[in-house]
Design a protein around this motif. Structure first.
Motif, PDB file in Angstrom:
ATOM      1  N   PRO A 132       0.594  -1.200   0.053  1.00  0.00           N
ATOM      2  CA  PRO A 132       0.071   0.108   0.129  1.00  0.00           C
ATOM      3  C   PRO A 132       0.997   1.293   0.032  1.00  0.00           C
ATOM      4  CG  PRO A 132      -0.769  -1.613   1.631  1.00  0.00           C
ATOM      5  CD  PRO A 132       0.612  -2.079   1.265  1.00  0.00           C
ATOM      6  N   ALA A 133       1.677   1.267   0.858  1.00  0.00           N
ATOM      7  CA  ALA A 133       2.778   2.506   0.967  1.00  0.00           C
ATOM      8  C   ALA A 133       3.251   2.685  -0.523  1.00  0.00           C
ATOM      9  CB  ALA A 133       3.931   2.324   2.123  1.00  0.00           C
ATOM     10  N   ARG A 134       3.926   1.533  -1.178  1.00  0.00           N
ATOM     11  CA  ARG A 134       4.499   1.904  -2.275  1.00  0.00           C
ATOM     12  C   ARG A 134       3.731   2.272  -3.524  1.00  0.00           C
ATOM     13  NH1 ARG A 134       8.079  -3.608  -2.722  1.00  0.00           N
ATOM     14  NH2 ARG A 134      10.004  -3.024  -1.569  1.00  0.00           N
ATOM     15  N   ILE A 135       2.399   1.820  -3.585  1.00  0.00           N
ATOM     16  CA  ILE A 135       1.519   2.173  -4.379  1.00  0.00           C
ATOM     17  C   ILE A 135       0.939   3.582  -4.242  1.00  0.00           C
ATOM     18  CG2 ILE A 135      -0.969   1.771  -5.272  1.00  0.00           C
ATOM     19  CD1 ILE A 135      -0.507  -1.222  -4.504  1.00  0.00           C
ATOM     20  N   GLU A 136       0.759   3.870  -2.857  1.00  0.00           N
ATOM     21  CA  GLU A 136       0.356   5.167  -2.595  1.00  0.00           C
ATOM     22  C   GLU A 136       1.543   6.297  -3.090  1.00  0.00           C
ATOM     23  OE1 GLU A 136      -1.442   6.691   1.545  1.00  0.00           O
ATOM     24  OE2 GLU A 136      -1.756   4.655   1.262  1.00  0.00           O
ATOM     25  N   ALA A 137       2.803   5.913  -2.674  1.00  0.00           N
ATOM     26  CA  ALA A 137       3.530   6.760  -3.025  1.00  0.00           C
ATOM     27  C   ALA A 137       3.626   7.012  -4.651  1.00  0.00           C
ATOM     28  CB  ALA A 137       4.968   6.390  -2.440  1.00  0.00           C
ATOM     29  N   GLY A 138       3.650   5.911  -5.162  1.00  0.00           N
ATOM     30  CA  GLY A 138       3.767   6.001  -6.863  1.00  0.00           C
ATOM     31  C   GLY A 138       2.480   6.807  -7.385  1.00  0.00           C
ATOM     32  N   ALA A 165      -1.355  14.213  -9.326  1.00  0.00           N
ATOM     33  CA  ALA A 165      -1.336  15.698  -9.767  1.00  0.00           C
ATOM     34  C   ALA A 165      -1.660  15.841 -11.105  1.00  0.00           C
ATOM     35  CB  ALA A 165       0.034  16.129  -9.426  1.00  0.00           C
ATOM     36  N   TYR A 166      -1.345  14.790 -12.010  1.00  0.00           N
ATOM     37  CA  TYR A 166      -1.844  14.831 -13.208  1.00  0.00           C
ATOM     38  C   TYR A 166      -3.148  14.175 -13.812  1.00  0.00           C
ATOM     39  CZ  TYR A 166       3.443  15.223 -12.987  1.00  0.00           C
ATOM     40  OH  TYR A 166       4.708  15.302 -12.746  1.00  0.00           O
ATOM     41  N   LEU A 167      -3.910  13.916 -12.827  1.00  0.00           N
ATOM     42  CA  LEU A 167      -5.155  13.111 -13.074  1.00  0.00           C
ATOM     43  C   LEU A 167      -6.624  14.006 -12.744  1.00  0.00           C
ATOM     44  CD1 LEU A 167      -4.497   9.478 -12.257  1.00  0.00           C
ATOM     45  CD2 LEU A 167      -4.606  10.503 -14.425  1.00  0.00           C
ATOM     46  N   PRO A 168      -7.673  13.851 -13.571  1.00  0.00           N
ATOM     47  CA  PRO A 168      -8.743  14.467 -13.218  1.00  0.00           C
ATOM     48  C   PRO A 168      -9.370  13.907 -11.736  1.00  0.00           C
ATOM     49  CG  PRO A 168      -9.147  13.177 -14.953  1.00  0.00           C
ATOM     50  CD  PRO A 168      -7.718  13.212 -14.565  1.00  0.00           C
ATOM     51  N   ALA A 169     -10.409  14.644 -11.219  1.00  0.00           N
ATOM     52  CA  ALA A 169     -11.083  14.152 -10.024  1.00  0.00           C
ATOM     53  C   ALA A 169     -11.733  12.597  -9.941  1.00  0.00           C
ATOM     54  CB  ALA A 169     -11.849  15.130  -9.428  1.00  0.00           C
ATOM     55  N   ASP A 170     -12.335  12.225 -10.989  1.00  0.00           N
ATOM     56  CA  ASP A 170     -13.196  11.152 -11.477  1.00  0.00           C
ATOM     57  C   ASP A 170     -11.940   9.899 -11.342  1.00  0.00           C
ATOM     58  OD1 ASP A 170     -15.287  12.424 -11.568  1.00  0.00           O
ATOM     59  OD2 ASP A 170     -15.718  12.148 -13.749  1.00  0.00           O
ATOM     60  N   ALA A 171     -11.042  10.107 -12.193  1.00  0.00           N
ATOM     61  CA  ALA A 171      -9.939   9.066 -12.139  1.00  0.00           C
ATOM     62  C   ALA A 171      -9.242   8.922 -10.859  1.00  0.00           C
ATOM     63  CB  ALA A 171      -8.857   9.628 -12.991  1.00  0.00           C
ATOM     64  N   GLN A 172      -9.094   9.870 -10.074  1.00  0.00           N
ATOM     65  CA  GLN A 172      -8.869   9.960  -8.403  1.00  0.00           C
ATOM     66  C   GLN A 172      -9.499   8.793  -7.827  1.00  0.00           C
ATOM     67  OE1 GLN A 172      -7.653  13.378  -6.297  1.00  0.00           O
ATOM     68  NE2 GLN A 172      -6.904  14.126  -8.416  1.00  0.00           N
ATOM     69  N   ILE A 173     -11.069   9.016  -7.899  1.00  0.00           N
ATOM     70  CA  ILE A 173     -11.686   8.055  -7.131  1.00  0.00           C
ATOM     71  C   ILE A 173     -11.739   6.508  -7.620  1.00  0.00           C
ATOM     72  CG2 ILE A 173     -14.552   7.698  -6.721  1.00  0.00           C
ATOM     73  CD1 ILE A 173     -14.739  10.684  -7.009  1.00  0.00           C
ATOM     74  N   LEU A 174     -11.585   6.549  -8.978  1.00  0.00           N
ATOM     75  CA  LEU A 174     -11.442   5.053  -9.538  1.00  0.00           C
ATOM     76  C   LEU A 174     -10.236   4.377  -9.050  1.00  0.00           C
ATOM     77  CD1 LEU A 174     -12.936   3.099 -11.572  1.00  0.00           C
ATOM     78  CD2 LEU A 174     -11.364   4.075 -13.302  1.00  0.00           C
ATOM     79  N   LEU A 175      -9.152   5.350  -9.158  1.00  0.00           N
ATOM     80  CA  LEU A 175      -7.912   4.568  -8.512  1.00  0.00           C
ATOM     81  C   LEU A 175      -7.925   4.135  -7.077  1.00  0.00           C
ATOM     82  CD1 LEU A 175      -4.722   6.598 -10.124  1.00  0.00           C
ATOM     83  CD2 LEU A 175      -5.251   4.224 -10.163  1.00  0.00           C
TER      84      LEU A 175
END
Lengths: 322, 414
Positions: B168-174, B180-190
């Motif tokens: 989780p920490a590694r994924i979170e860091a990545g 910073a480069y993605l729209p809000a909808d994509a953040q929720i999906l991720l």
């Protein structure tokens, strides 16, 4: 073959080994035996160990095929109809052919079944032969616990279960004490009195003399004499005197011995004189008188009374148990 | 009819003699039975991976100041056939106690998680060269074959726990870098994908067996030793049978029997049958003992019977052959022992063939023992039916035919 003849052998030969190898003919254990045995007879083969007695019995009981010659046993040729022969004979081998850990009854039951006996008949025959050899009370005991004589008696009993016409007894008293030996003689005589023909091999001349109606003396695979024991002894037995002489024989003494009335032949060997006499005791009197007259010292003296042993000695120049 | 009666009479007589022979019975029945019992128990640890009915005990010392060692231990304890021991005499086990257990021979291996285990794992996030160490305290005399599976299992579970902890920490860091480069909808999906990934394992391992191998069991010490020492014991009939034939020749009983109206083939058949039957009885007794004492599953009875019949044929055939080579009891005993022991060892009756070098494994195919053992294990371990064991049975019958034909060709009744 007349009805009275139950075994007839003509020119029986048994040769072992490859005749084409070595000496060219292999080893001949039996060399042209011819004889006939009458129904109801006790016929003896007398000879030293290795004379060919067992080989002859083996051929007559279809265990070995003759190299040459023919043999008819109980009306059937041993080579052409071995099954018929085997049904009519009983073999008591020289070895104690018994299973030591089994009881006497189990041994007899087994051999009886091999001859096709079953059920009540088998039980009756087993009881009968056990009684005949005096082992009825020990029927349930293991054979390994029997004395030598008892084992020999059981060995004979196993050959009687199927009531054979001819019984081959191959040295049946080897290793048996005198008392048991007499017991075996009595069984053999009783079986013969009941009509069984018996071929008896032995190297004990007393047995042949006591039991056999006729005896074939066999040596190195050949029959060298065949007649009743009485006739063999009368014709050939005489007596033999062995004399040891102290200072050698005076000149002409051998001729004087040979001239004595009861003396048949004289030979000299190893400082001893062997005198073959028609009547040993009478010859001895003459010999002693002669040695006294000629001042010849006797160092040893052995008189062999006439019997089958002396017959064998006369015929072969060696003793039966040499 | 008379001939059948004669065969049965000889058989019955030989069985009576055999069963009166205490020494013979010990050799044929008691000796292989004792080998089966003793060797199965002794070698239990060598063959058995442990199972839920009889788990292998694994002492573990947890000195970790974090939580990861506890997670590894919990997962180890869930492994079928492993029972983790973390306490000793009611107290958490110390390193000294663990070392004493190994020194005293009470345990072969102990796992020790050091105090900095979790810490060193977590350091990996910042330092790619950081490594956490787990100690395996072992008796140097214990073989690598025994240790390697335990070491692999502990390492595998520890790696999984460590990777799961770090993921989780590694994924979170990545992802933080990507966000910073993605729209809000994509953040929720991720975020949703990350949660699903943490919930389920991507890879699931399941043990399966090939078609036709119906029983999902793997060889334990009984399944190695019961058939192994049964085959070993069955071939001891060679000496018994050859000595019996020699005795019949020497004591004149063959001579007497052949003077009776008894053809030689009938006599020979009568001499073979009892030993063949005793062989079958041996197999029945050994397998029954294994069933009763150890609960060994006896599956596919027809296939077992076929292998047993073929095995008995090979053993009695060998008995005839050996009888033609020995002229004295000593010669026969020596030859029988030499042949049966060597063939048993080469055939895998004493040590399984899979631990042997390749050339020895190939050599096992030239012994009836190897084929018999494979036949029994094909049934007992792999669950093969009749169709699966026919090559083993055919090979055994081939051995029987060769032994018997050469034996009969050389056989002399006198």
């Amino acid at each position: 073959m007349s009805d009275n003849i139950i075994i007839e052998a003509q020119g029986l030969v048994k040769r072992y080994g490859d005749p084409s190898a070595g000496s060219g003919r292999g080893v001949e254990a039996v060399r042209g035996l011819s004889f006939a045995i009458r129904r109801g007879e006790i016929f003896g083969f007398l000879g030293p160990n290795g004379a060919g007695k067992t080989t002859t019995i083996s051929m007559l009981s279809c265990l070995l095929e003759p190299t040459e010659g023919t043999a008819i046993v109980a009306g059937y040729d041993v080579v052409k109809a071995p099954g018929e022969v085997k049904r009519r004979i009983g073999l008591v081998p020289q070895e104690l052919a018994l299973y030591p850990t089994l009881s006497a009854r189990d041994n007899l039951n087994f051999y009886g079944r091999i001859y096709g006996l079953r059920g009540r008949t088998l039980r009756r025959r087993v009881d009968e032969v056990l009684g005949m050899v005096g082992l009825a009370e020990r029927a349930g005991s293991a054979v390994e616990d029997f004395s030598g004589g008892m084992k020999r008696r059981l060995n004979i009993a196993a050959g009687l279960l199927h009531r054979p016409e001819v019984l081959f007894l191959d040295e049946p008293t080897v290793g048996v004490d005198p008392q048991s030996r007499n017991g075996i003689f009595e069984h053999v005589e009783r079986l013969n009195a009941d009509g069984m023909t018996i071929l008896y091999t032995t190297h004990y001349m007393e047995e042949a003399e006591r039991l056999c109606h006729r005896v074939a003396i066999i040596d190195q695979g050949r029959i060298i004499a065949l007649d009743t024991p009485r006739k063999l002894i009368a014709d050939l037995g005489g007596g033999i005197i062995h004399l040891g002489v102290a200072n050698g024989m005076a000149e002409g003494l051998l001729e004087q011995i040979r001239a004595l009335p009861e003396v048949r032949a004289v030979t000299q060997f190893d400082g001893k004189v062997k005198v073959e006499a028609t009547r040993a005791q009478e010859a001895l009197v003459g010999l002693l008188a002669l040695f006294n007259r000629t001042d010849t010292d006797i160092t040893s003296l052995e008189v062999l009374e006439p019997n089958l042993e002396t017959v064998f000695l006369q015929l072969t120049g060696k003793r039966l148990r040499d | 009819m008379l001939h059948l009666h004669q065969i049965l009479s000889i058989t019955w007589k030989d069985l009576k003699i055999l069963f009166k022979d205490v020494g013979g019975m010990v050799t044929l029945f008691l000796m292989p039975m004792m080998f089966i019992i003793v060797m199965s128990i002794i070698q239990q640890g060598m063959f058995d991976p442990g199972d839920s009915g009889q788990p292998r005990r694994l002492p573990v010392v947890n000195l970790d100041s974090g939580n990861l060692a506890a997670e590894v231990i919990a997962q180890l304890d869930n492994v079928d056939g492993i029972e983790v021991e973390t306490d000793w005499e009611g107290e958490p086990m110390t390193r000294e106690q663990a070392e004493a257990l190994v020194t005293d021979g009470k345990r072969a291996v102990v796992v020790v998680f050091p105090a900095d285990f979790s810490e060193r794992v977590e350091e990996r996030l910042d330092d790619a060269g950081a490594r956490a160490t787990i100690e395996l305290i072992t008796d140097p005399a214990v073989s690598t074959q025994f240790i390697a599976p335990i070491q692999g299992m502990v390492l595998g579970i520890a790696e999984r726990v460590a990777e799961t902890a770090l993921a989780p920490a590694r994924i979170e860091a990545g992802l933080a870098e990507l966000l910073a480069y993605l729209p809000a909808d994509a953040q929720i999906l991720l975020d949703k994908m990350v949660i699903e990934t943490e919930k389920t394992n991507v890879v699931h391992v399941e043990r399966v067996v090939p078609p036709g191998m119906g029983v999902e069991v793997f060889p334990d010490s009984y399944q190695q030793n019961v058939p192994g020492y049964t085959v070993f014991g069955v071939f001891f009939i060679v000496a018994t049978m050859a000595e019996s034939i020699l005795r019949e020749k020497r004591e004149g009983t063959f001579r007497r029997l052949l003077a009776a109206p008894l053809p030689k083939p009938i006599l020979l058949a009568g001499k073979l049958l009892p030993y063949y039957l005793v062989n079958l009885l041996q197999v029945a007794v050994m397998f029954s003992v294994a069933r009763l004492l150890f609960g060994m599953a006896l599956v596919q009875p027809v296939a077992l019977l076929v292998v047993s019949l073929a095995l008995a044929a090979a053993a009695t055939g060998m008995g005839v052959l050996v009888a033609t080579f020995g002229k004295t009891q000593t010669q026969i005993s020596g030859l029988s022992v030499l042949l049966t022991l060597t063939m048993s060892a080469v055939g895998g009756c004493m040590v399984p063939t899979f631990v042997m070098p390749d050339f020895m494994q190939a050599l096992a195919r030239f012994t009836p023992h190897g084929w018999a053992l494979q036949g029994f294990q094909d049934v007992l371990v792999r669950g093969y039916g009749l169709a699966g064991v026919w090559p083993d049975a055919a090979a055994l019958l081939g051995f029987a035919a060769v032994f018997f034909l050469i034996g009969v060709w050389r056989f002399r009744f006198d």
